[in-house]
Design a protein around this motif. Structure first.
Motif, PDB file in Angstrom:
ATOM      1  N   TYR A   1     -11.139 -45.045  14.336  1.00 48.25           N
ATOM      2  CA  TYR A   1     -12.186 -45.357  13.810  1.00 48.25           C
ATOM      3  C   TYR A   1     -13.189 -44.068  13.831  1.00 48.25           C
ATOM      4  O   TYR A   1     -13.024 -43.373  14.877  1.00 48.25           O
ATOM      5  N   LYS A   2     -13.312 -43.394  13.189  1.00 42.35           N
ATOM      6  CA  LYS A   2     -14.001 -42.998  12.413  1.00 42.35           C
ATOM      7  C   LYS A   2     -15.873 -43.120  12.452  1.00 42.35           C
ATOM      8  O   LYS A   2     -16.384 -43.885  12.063  1.00 42.35           O
TER       9      LYS A   2
ATOM     10  N   GLU B   1     -22.443 -32.416  13.447  1.00 39.43           N
ATOM     11  CA  GLU B   1     -23.458 -31.981  14.896  1.00 39.43           C
ATOM     12  C   GLU B   1     -22.795 -30.300  15.152  1.00 39.43           C
ATOM     13  O   GLU B   1     -20.943 -30.346  14.972  1.00 39.43           O
TER      14      GLU B   1
ATOM     15  N   LYS C   1     -17.373 -27.419  15.579  1.00 41.27           N
ATOM     16  CA  LYS C   1     -17.574 -28.582  14.622  1.00 41.27           C
ATOM     17  C   LYS C   1     -17.263 -29.934  15.619  1.00 41.27           C
ATOM     18  O   LYS C   1     -16.056 -30.003  16.402  1.00 41.27           O
ATOM     19  N   VAL C   2     -18.180 -30.948  15.545  1.00 40.79           N
ATOM     20  CA  VAL C   2     -18.022 -32.072  16.340  1.00 40.79           C
ATOM     21  C   VAL C   2     -18.065 -33.465  15.680  1.00 40.79           C
ATOM     22  O   VAL C   2     -18.585 -33.820  14.756  1.00 40.79           O
ATOM     23  N   THR C   3     -17.265 -33.732  16.186  1.00 42.06           N
ATOM     24  CA  THR C   3     -16.185 -35.302  15.112  1.00 42.06           C
ATOM     25  C   THR C   3     -16.970 -35.662  16.484  1.00 42.06           C
ATOM     26  O   THR C   3     -15.853 -36.238  17.227  1.00 42.06           O
ATOM     27  N   GLU C   4     -17.184 -37.350  15.853  1.00 40.29           N
ATOM     28  CA  GLU C   4     -16.626 -38.984  16.668  1.00 40.29           C
ATOM     29  C   GLU C   4     -15.805 -39.579  15.534  1.00 40.29           C
ATOM     30  O   GLU C   4     -16.091 -40.212  14.948  1.00 40.29           O
ATOM     31  N   VAL C   5     -14.743 -39.584  16.760  1.00 40.93           N
ATOM     32  CA  VAL C   5     -14.214 -41.325  17.009  1.00 40.93           C
ATOM     33  C   VAL C   5     -13.865 -41.971  17.823  1.00 40.93           C
ATOM     34  O   VAL C   5     -14.630 -41.815  19.008  1.00 40.93           O
TER      35      VAL C   5
ATOM     36  N   VAL D   1      -7.131 -32.423  11.791  1.00 40.30           N
ATOM     37  CA  VAL D   1      -7.691 -31.580  12.309  1.00 40.30           C
ATOM     38  C   VAL D   1      -7.188 -30.196  12.993  1.00 40.30           C
ATOM     39  O   VAL D   1      -6.491 -30.736  13.597  1.00 40.30           O
TER      40      VAL D   1
ATOM     41  N   PHE E   1     -13.020 -32.679  24.565  1.00 41.56           N
ATOM     42  CA  PHE E   1     -13.349 -33.575  24.302  1.00 41.56           C
ATOM     43  C   PHE E   1     -14.758 -34.686  24.824  1.00 41.56           C
ATOM     44  O   PHE E   1     -14.018 -33.824  26.397  1.00 41.56           O
TER      45      PHE E   1
ATOM     46  N   LYS F   1     -17.202 -38.107  21.731  1.00 43.79           N
ATOM     47  CA  LYS F   1     -16.739 -36.494  20.218  1.00 43.79           C
ATOM     48  C   LYS F   1     -15.754 -35.563  20.397  1.00 43.79           C
ATOM     49  O   LYS F   1     -15.282 -35.263  21.571  1.00 43.79           O
TER      50      LYS F   1
ATOM     51  N   GLY G   1     -12.612 -33.670  28.648  1.00 42.25           N
ATOM     52  CA  GLY G   1     -11.605 -33.443  28.850  1.00 42.25           C
ATOM     53  C   GLY G   1     -11.128 -32.225  27.945  1.00 42.25           C
ATOM     54  O   GLY G   1     -11.766 -31.937  26.632  1.00 42.25           O
TER      55      GLY G   1
END
Lengths: 70, 70, 70, 70, 70, 70, 70, 70, 70, 70, 70, 70
Positions: free
Chosen positions: B6-7, D10, E7-11, E34, E40, E62, K47
């Motif tokens: 999931y994002k 972010e 850039k920080v993506t959240e999954v 990506v 992370f 993240k 990590g």
């Protein structure tokens, strides 16, 4: 005035309508089995989405109630 | 059942009416460009004030959606 | 445009109706004595329970206002 | 005035000079691909050290921007 | 060495096996779209339960990646 | 040495230049009306963006000052 | 679909093997006395050390379960 | 029963004796200038050390009081 | 040594005297109905004020106890 | 590549000039007695005030360094 | 039973395998120079990523150990 | 006045009597090996229970001390 002790229970009330109705629903359900309810505190507001709309608001809350004297 | 990923995207929904309507507005706008919306979580409730009244409720929320299998 | 300074005051607005009405009531009361109100941020949502129902929603919020130039 | 929706991204801006320059660098890079930038909020300040000195300041920040009307 | 921006993506990665496998699954899925993945950070560990057992571990994280120079 | 009491006030200092200048500006403005200022603590660093650049750094801080003996 | 209410209980599962096994052990023990288990969330990971090695992993988690309709 | 509004002020009470005495000292000093005091909440416990011993306990607390009707 | 599971209950102990006495009172009341008590952790210290003095210290704490083997 | 272990030490760097200089000063002092310094993370920004101005910026930070192989 | 004092040290253990192995590695390295190790608490799980995969799990933890009587 | 650097150490003081005595005990033990102690901050209050009573209060605190000039 005695040194009362209170117990805190954590519940998630839900509602398709609003956040404050989810609070009321969670309190009403808790009141079926616990008495002397004294306060609540909201700790999380979330919900699930279906068909691109809010399905249910899900409000996590702590509910405090006074323990009877022994 | 597969191990889905999931994002999570973060948006601020706004409303002149109420907090729950701000949530609905933010979800509706997100649904215009993202599908498989699954849940939301409110992380901040604020707003700006004008003429000594609430102008807009501004509700920050995380919105989670399922990534398609590849 | 000058380097403004803002002051933040903390109040608890209450309402028997809803969370967003508690915010409005707290803002209205604050506006009686402070001007240049600019924004608010909710920091806590709680309430007290009586007769197994929500008595009052109690919403703690920070309210920011611009200090006048000197 | 419409009920706008904002998206929050972010990023980590970096600088060998200072924390505020790291913020400016992260904003400038973001502005290359996103428009209607509205606000930022710093969520973490760190950096890596080399030869017993600060190599880079690394400032994590949320950047909010207004989504276009549809 | 340039002042890179990240850039920080959240999954949310999931796994029926373990928490660290959920991390690996989320990273692998992100890597499909990506590049320049750098680090992370786990921000939440939860899961859903079915038939009185753990159905899936759901690990929110993240993921940071370096933006290309322009 | 007496048991002093301190009061804590919350302000947002702003600057177009840097984070530390925003702190100084907020302190200077507070010092116009309060005396015996003793310490400050930064609780939030944010700012608004205009024309794709930092408009103002906005630094929220608690400022503590000693109350006079009575 | 009704407005369900969920209760949240907090337990500490332990394991000499791994963090995810401590989660499974805590869930299994809870399932002996509670039904309709729905989700868990890890809130703390710690353990005690003996003979300079990990004795037990101790994982604190919230476990949510659906209350029956009345 | 009216929808009261409460104001929250933040003070640091100190004591050479104990943490609870620092709370009482901070409340007593606040009561010299504010009335309708209703509750307090401790947000920080610290102190300064001199000659290798505790000099003063310094307890930061929020103090809530009811605003008069207008 | 078996992989024990512990349950965590949340209570508010109160005392007119001190914070540590409020802890003891909450533990004593809990011990009336629960056995195998193992540890406690304070999560909040507050109290209500009456006649400009501390009426009761109210200390919220988590109390952990070992579940019996089955 | 071996499984390195890092140790984290906490220091407060100070400066009369700026926040980033306080970071540099704290790192420089730490480097006098520790080697293999790898990263830092700011956890608190405060300072003391004298004569209504900032006396020193006091920046608390964690500093990580690699432990030598044995 | 005496009033023992414990010291808390902060380390980052790493592993290419799993989160719980990173904990074990950090404990083992700490045990080379410190004795009377008593407990650990995980405060961060992160990590670094290389070639689109997890390179090392990096687990920050507090480790508590009893100080010898003097 | 020079730009001093301070180091922060973390200890757990214990007492069978009270929370403030646990602070004093932790400070006294630390003072046996460290000088120039300057301040402390409590970060956790817990304890273990035996025979249904508080066995020891365990107070975690950060203790700051000034590093000597070099």
């Amino acid at each position: 005035m005695a040194d009362n002790t209170y117990k805190v229970t954590e519940v998630v009330g839900t509602s398709t309508e609003s956040i404050h109705q989810a609070v009321r629903n969670g309190v009403a359900k808790t009141a079926e089995t616990v008495r002397n309810l004294d306060w609540f505190e909201v700790t999380n507001i979330r919900g699930h989405l279906q068909d691109n709309e809010v399905g249910h608001f899900q409000v996590t809350m702590k509910i405090g109630f006074r323990l009877d004297e022994t």
